[in-house]
Design a protein around this motif. Structure first.
Motif, mmCIF file in Angstrom:
data_model
loop_
_atom_site.group_PDB
_atom_site.id
_atom_site.type_symbol
_atom_site.label_atom_id
_atom_site.label_comp_id
_atom_site.label_asym_id
_atom_site.label_seq_id
_atom_site.Cartn_x
_atom_site.Cartn_y
_atom_site.Cartn_z
ATOM 1 N N TYR A 104 0.873 -1.189 0.000
ATOM 2 C CA TYR A 104 0.000 0.000 0.000
ATOM 3 C C TYR A 104 0.901 1.228 0.000
ATOM 4 O O TYR A 104 1.801 1.349 0.830
ATOM 5 N N LEU A 119 -14.188 -3.871 -3.597
ATOM 6 C CA LEU A 119 -14.964 -5.068 -3.930
ATOM 7 C C LEU A 119 -14.270 -5.891 -5.007
ATOM 8 O O LEU A 119 -14.286 -7.121 -4.956
ATOM 9 N N ASN A 150 -4.029 -5.394 3.850
ATOM 10 C CA ASN A 150 -5.349 -5.763 3.346
ATOM 11 C C ASN A 150 -6.425 -5.773 4.432
ATOM 12 O O ASN A 150 -7.534 -6.228 4.206
ATOM 13 N N ARG A 207 -9.398 -4.535 6.411
ATOM 14 C CA ARG A 207 -10.463 -3.544 6.273
ATOM 15 C C ARG A 207 -10.618 -2.781 7.588
ATOM 16 O O ARG A 207 -10.366 -3.333 8.673
ATOM 17 N N GLU A 261 -20.546 -5.334 1.365
ATOM 18 C CA GLU A 261 -20.387 -4.680 0.072
ATOM 19 C C GLU A 261 -20.945 -3.263 0.028
ATOM 20 O O GLU A 261 -21.183 -2.725 -1.035
ATOM 21 N N GLY A 262 -21.157 -2.656 1.172
ATOM 22 C CA GLY A 262 -21.595 -1.256 1.179
ATOM 23 C C GLY A 262 -23.052 -1.062 0.831
ATOM 24 O O GLY A 262 -23.475 0.024 0.479
ATOM 25 N N VAL A 297 -19.320 6.684 6.722
ATOM 26 C CA VAL A 297 -18.783 5.847 5.647
ATOM 27 C C VAL A 297 -19.038 4.392 6.021
ATOM 28 O O VAL A 297 -19.306 4.066 7.181
ATOM 29 N N ASN A 298 -18.951 3.510 5.004
ATOM 30 C CA ASN A 298 -19.090 2.076 5.242
ATOM 31 C C ASN A 298 -17.719 1.487 5.536
ATOM 32 O O ASN A 298 -16.853 1.475 4.660
ATOM 33 N N CYS A 325 -16.765 -1.431 5.747
ATOM 34 C CA CYS A 325 -16.434 -2.644 4.987
ATOM 35 C C CYS A 325 -15.813 -2.299 3.641
ATOM 36 O O CYS A 325 -15.278 -3.176 2.960
ATOM 37 N N LEU A 326 -15.913 -1.041 3.251
ATOM 38 C CA LEU A 326 -15.392 -0.621 1.948
ATOM 39 C C LEU A 326 -14.097 0.180 2.075
ATOM 40 O O LEU A 326 -13.650 0.781 1.113
ATOM 41 N N LEU A 327 -13.517 0.212 3.264
ATOM 42 C CA LEU A 327 -12.297 0.990 3.471
ATOM 43 C C LEU A 327 -11.190 0.089 3.984
ATOM 44 O O LEU A 327 -11.407 -0.708 4.907
ATOM 45 N N LEU A 328 -10.018 0.227 3.405
ATOM 46 C CA LEU A 328 -8.848 -0.367 4.033
ATOM 47 C C LEU A 328 -8.525 0.509 5.236
ATOM 48 O O LEU A 328 -8.635 1.733 5.151
ATOM 49 N N ALA A 342 -5.791 1.328 6.211
ATOM 50 C CA ALA A 342 -4.724 2.225 5.760
ATOM 51 C C ALA A 342 -5.277 3.521 5.165
ATOM 52 O O ALA A 342 -4.683 4.583 5.278
ATOM 53 N N GLN A 343 -6.447 3.434 4.530
ATOM 54 C CA GLN A 343 -7.018 4.632 3.911
ATOM 55 C C GLN A 343 -7.390 5.680 4.944
ATOM 56 O O GLN A 343 -7.417 6.873 4.635
ATOM 57 N N VAL A 344 -7.741 5.262 6.162
ATOM 58 C CA VAL A 344 -8.182 6.227 7.171
ATOM 59 C C VAL A 344 -7.095 6.512 8.190
ATOM 60 O O VAL A 344 -7.365 7.006 9.284
#
Lengths: 283, 157
Positions: free
Chosen positions: A7, A38, B22, B24, B44-45, B59-60, B62-65, B67-69
């Motif tokens: 990443y 997804l 990886n 979530r 799946e959001g 936000v959902n 389940c749709l975010l790593l 790492a993104q936040v």
């Protein structure tokens, strides 16, 4: 399980280019992630992620005299609330406001919507109606391409593995009034079954220019010159008429041929175009 | 799969951990931080059961790593009450009979909180819109919407 390798969160656009062109493994650009995450559930091998959220200039929405543009981290929610978009092209704000759910709209991006190339992408008909373009960039240079030209079929966009979209832009049309309508199986969290963006310019109550694009009809959203021609010359008092809606029906019939969805969509398009026009006329 | 150093604020507390790239956000919260109030309904959001607030927006997860936040402020359902003092939104949900199986409730409460933090006097339509990403299979939504309305009245008076 999500198949992620490394990443990266680059701090500059140049870093993005380097990561994309140097990578020996499958590498994907991550903006919002509402589609990509997804896809990663099903990835056969680990995918390296280049998260572009660290680059502030990609979050701006701007205008000058001739055009409106916005970067690839701009979310549906930002577009929905943007004064620049609402003042210049309401249909795009409306389309953005109808995507998914508030949670999806806070995270998902317009550019992701384009790049995922779903036939049902809601922001795309609105953009295609305006002949919007995307700025495709890599280490080797940049070029502007029309969205309608880079979309090459279902989930297929012509972007090389070392390229990304940095920006979207469309030319302003002075006096444009626009609307958008979406038909889904429910009022929220729905994938479009048909969507339509309509823009008109009027003079003395008569339509002098029209832009119409339909989504979830063809593999990619497209501008319908057939429907545009049916609108030009019409007075606003009788624009929502059977003859206009019949032309919409013909335009859809032409695209769908013998597909199973054709009988339904040939009728349903009339309601969608009607609603898009009502959206403009505030009926 | 590689590792990543995650640093963020969760329910007001600083968190710093080594995690897999990886992972979530949903699993960071539930499996690593043991904050199991956030639920996986669909992955799946599409249902909102995994809703959390990140930097003030729902936000959902389940749709975010995770790492993104990195570097953000995250609020889960566990962060809504003030110690033993429950939040007016939570009290309204109880008072109005808005809770049946409870599975959708953390997401609903957070969606309501994100709304009322920005818009203290929402219309019925604005309430419905703010909850439109949260699915409930038990209640038929009416009491949930009433609870949010009730909380808005209490909180703005």
């Amino acid at each position: 399980m999500i198949n992620v390798g490394s990443y990266f969160r680059p701090q500059t656009i140049e870093e993005i280019y380097e990561l994309l062109s140097n990578s020996k493994q499958p590498t994907k650009v991550l903006a919002g992630g509402t589609d990509l995450i997804l896809h990663l559930h099903k990835a056969p091998e680990p995918v390296n992620i280049v998260d572009i959220r660290g680059i502030d200039q990609l979050r701006s929405i701007e205008e000058d005299e001739d055009k409106v543009s916005f970067g690839s981290m701009v979310t549906f929610n930002q577009i929905q609330m943007s004064k620049i978009i609402l003042d210049n092209y309401k249909a795009l704000a409306k389309a953005a406001s109808l995507v998914g759910s508030p949670q999806i709209r806070n995270q998902g991006t317009i550019v992701g919507n384009i790049a995922n190339a779903s036939p049902a992408a809601d922001s795309v008909p609105a953009l295609v109606a305006m002949d919007a373009e995307v700025l495709i960039a890599s280490k080797y240079g940049q070029r502007w391409e029309r969205i309608e030209d880079v979309l090459k079929g279902i989930n297929n966009i012509s972007l090389a593995s070392d390229e990304l979209i940095l920006e979207v832009s469309f030319k302003k049309i002075p006096g444009l009034r626009s609307g958008f309508a979406k038909l889904g199986r429910r009022n929220a969290l729905a994938i479009s079954r048909i969507s339509g963006a309509v823009g008109i310019v009027t003079n003395n109550n008569f339509i002098t220019e029209a832009r119409v694009a339909l989504g979830a009809v063809a593999p990619n959203p497209f501008r319908s010159h057939l429907i545009e021609q049916a609108l030009v010359g019409r007075s606003l008092d009788e624009v929502i008429s059977d003859s206009v809606l019949e032309v919409a029906s013909l335009a859809v019939a032409e695209k769908l041929g013998n597909r199973a969805s054709a009988p339904y969509k040939r009728q349903a398009i009339k309601g969608v175009v009607r609603q898009a026009l009502e959206d403009i006329l505030h009926v | 799969m590689s590792s990543f150093t995650f640093k963020a604020t969760v329910n007001g507390k600083s968190v710093e951990l080594n995690i897999a790239t990886n992972l979530r956000l949903l699993n960071l919260l539930r499996d690593v931080l043991e904050l199991t109030g956030t639920k996986e309904g669909c992955g799946e959001g599409e249902c909102g059961a995994c809703t959390v607030i990140v930097d003030g927006e729902i936000v959902n997860s389940c749709l975010l790593l995770a790492a993104q936040v990195n570097g953000t402020e995250i609020i889960t359902i566990e962060g809504v009450a003030n110690g033993h003092e429950i939040h007016p939104i939570q009290q309204s949900f109880i008072d109005k009979g808005a809770v049946q199986c409870g599975y959708c409730i953390p997401g609903m409460v957070l969606a309501a909180k994100a709304l009322l933090d920005k818009n203290p006097k929402p219309t019925k339509e604005e309430i419905a819109l703010s909850l439109s990403g949260n699915v409930c299979r038990c209640t038929g939504y009416a009491k949930i919407a009433e609870a949010v309305e009730d909380a808005a009245h209490k909180m703005s008076s």
